[in-house]
Design an enzyme around this catalytic site. Structure first.
Site, PDB file in Angstrom:
ATOM      1  N   ALA A 205      42.267  32.133  34.752  1.00  0.00           N
ATOM      2  CA  ALA A 205      41.181  31.693  33.880  1.00  0.00           C
ATOM      3  C   ALA A 205      41.783  31.254  32.548  1.00  0.00           C
ATOM      4  O   ALA A 205      42.889  31.654  32.205  1.00  0.00           O
ATOM      5  CB  ALA A 205      40.182  32.828  33.666  1.00  0.00           C
TER       6      ALA A 205
ATOM      7  N   GLY B 264      41.833  34.403  38.314  1.00  0.00           N
ATOM      8  CA  GLY B 264      40.683  33.651  38.809  1.00  0.00           C
ATOM      9  C   GLY B 264      41.042  32.656  39.901  1.00  0.00           C
ATOM     10  O   GLY B 264      40.212  32.313  40.747  1.00  0.00           O
TER      11      GLY B 264
ATOM     12  N   GLU C 245      41.165  34.646  42.991  1.00  0.00           N
ATOM     13  CA  GLU C 245      39.764  35.004  43.283  1.00  0.00           C
ATOM     14  C   GLU C 245      39.014  33.828  43.905  1.00  0.00           C
ATOM     15  O   GLU C 245      38.199  34.013  44.813  1.00  0.00           O
ATOM     16  CB  GLU C 245      39.079  35.501  42.006  1.00  0.00           C
ATOM     17  CG  GLU C 245      39.597  36.876  41.593  1.00  0.00           C
ATOM     18  CD  GLU C 245      39.051  37.360  40.264  1.00  0.00           C
ATOM     19  OE1 GLU C 245      38.441  38.436  40.235  1.00  0.00           O
ATOM     20  OE2 GLU C 245      39.244  36.668  39.245  1.00  0.00           O
TER      21      GLU C 245
ATOM     22  N   GLU D 142      45.418  40.723  35.809  1.00  0.00           N
ATOM     23  CA  GLU D 142      44.479  41.005  34.714  1.00  0.00           C
ATOM     24  C   GLU D 142      44.806  42.247  33.897  1.00  0.00           C
ATOM     25  O   GLU D 142      44.516  42.299  32.702  1.00  0.00           O
ATOM     26  CB  GLU D 142      43.048  41.130  35.270  1.00  0.00           C
ATOM     27  CG  GLU D 142      42.387  39.800  35.618  1.00  0.00           C
ATOM     28  CD  GLU D 142      42.764  39.273  36.995  1.00  0.00           C
ATOM     29  OE1 GLU D 142      42.165  38.272  37.412  1.00  0.00           O
ATOM     30  OE2 GLU D 142      43.657  39.835  37.653  1.00  0.00           O
TER      31      GLU D 142
END
Length: 258
Positions: free
Chosen positions: A68, A114, A117, A137
């Site tokens: 992200a 992300g 993900e 993360e």
């Protein structure tokens, strides 16, 4: 489709939509605009009869999605963090997972945070040999917030998921294949051709049956975990470790967690 995508390249051929996430200068990191583009694409593709299968990949040869865009949320508080996770899951990640046409991730490089993900929300994954996959993360004082704590254990087992998330280690493509995170590993130059080959096979089968298969398979693992992940993700934005982790990332230094 007349909508102009700022960060996506969409090519539709033989009932297959090849969707390239296109922010090469940021290794295709997921920012607000890219997530909006993806959300809009999946809304359009759902009712577009010229699309039977979707392939997601990243532009260039280095990165699928490197994560992200941390600069966008480094100053968020807990409530904003929770909203970020909830909106992302609702608008993109859950939409991908529940999409009634097959979504294949062609993982052409880094799939981190992300990015992994997004690959895990896809129905299955084919990787190039140079791919690196992981959820880093905790190095930011966060946890995965787009479904990572829920989808990773289901794909590779709880113990491996615990280790991967706690250590923030990356899997090589071959290791990802060994543990069931990706279905196949191919040469970078062969990746899109191989995924198109699989997609073509799918287009020859009953789209109605496939739609029901996706729904039935997804129904096999529904729990309340996503809600817990969203809440925990949001709460971490109020912690000093998050401030230190994101500041260190932006300043390109190692975090000093107290």
């Amino acid at each position: 489709m007349e909508y102009t995508y700022e960060n996506l390249i969409v090519e539709i051929e033989n009932k297959i939509a090849l969707v390239t996430l296109n922010r090469p200068q940021a290794l295709n990191a997921l920012n607000k605009n890219l997530l909006e583009d993806l959300s809009h694409f999946f809304d359009e593709a759902l009712v577009d009869d010229s699309i039977r299968v979707v392939i997601l990949t990243g532009s260039g040869e280095k990165s699928f999605v490197a994560g992200a865009d941390i600069k966008e949320f480094a100053s968020f508080d807990g409530k904003q963090g929770e909203q970020l996770a909830a909106k992302g899951q609702q608008d993109v990640f859950d939409k991908v997972e529940k999409f009634t046409k097959p979504v294949i991730a062609a993982v052409n490089g880094f799939a981190l945070g992300g990015g992994l993900e997004l690959a895990m929300a896809s129905h299955f994954r084919i990787a190039s040999k140079n791919a690196k996959l992981g959820l880093p993360e905790v190095t930011l004082g966060l946890i995965p917030g787009y479904g990572g704590t829920q989808r990773l254990p289901k794909l590779i087992g709880k113990g491996r998921a615990m280790q991967a998330i706690m250590t923030a280690e990356m899997f090589s493509a071959d290791r990802a294949y060994e543990i069931g995170l990706v279905n196949e590993v191919v040469e970078q130059t062969e990746l899109i051709n191989r995924v198109k080959e699989i997609a073509t096979k799918i287009t020859q089968n009953s789209s109605v049956a496939i739609r029901h298969a996706i729904t039935a398979i997804n129904a096999s693992d529904k729990e309340i975990g996503f809600d817990i992940e969203i809440k925990s993700f949001g709460n971490l934005f109020d912690e000093d470790d998050f401030k230190e982790g994101t500041t260190a990332f932006v300043e390109k230094r190692k975090p000093n967690f107290k």
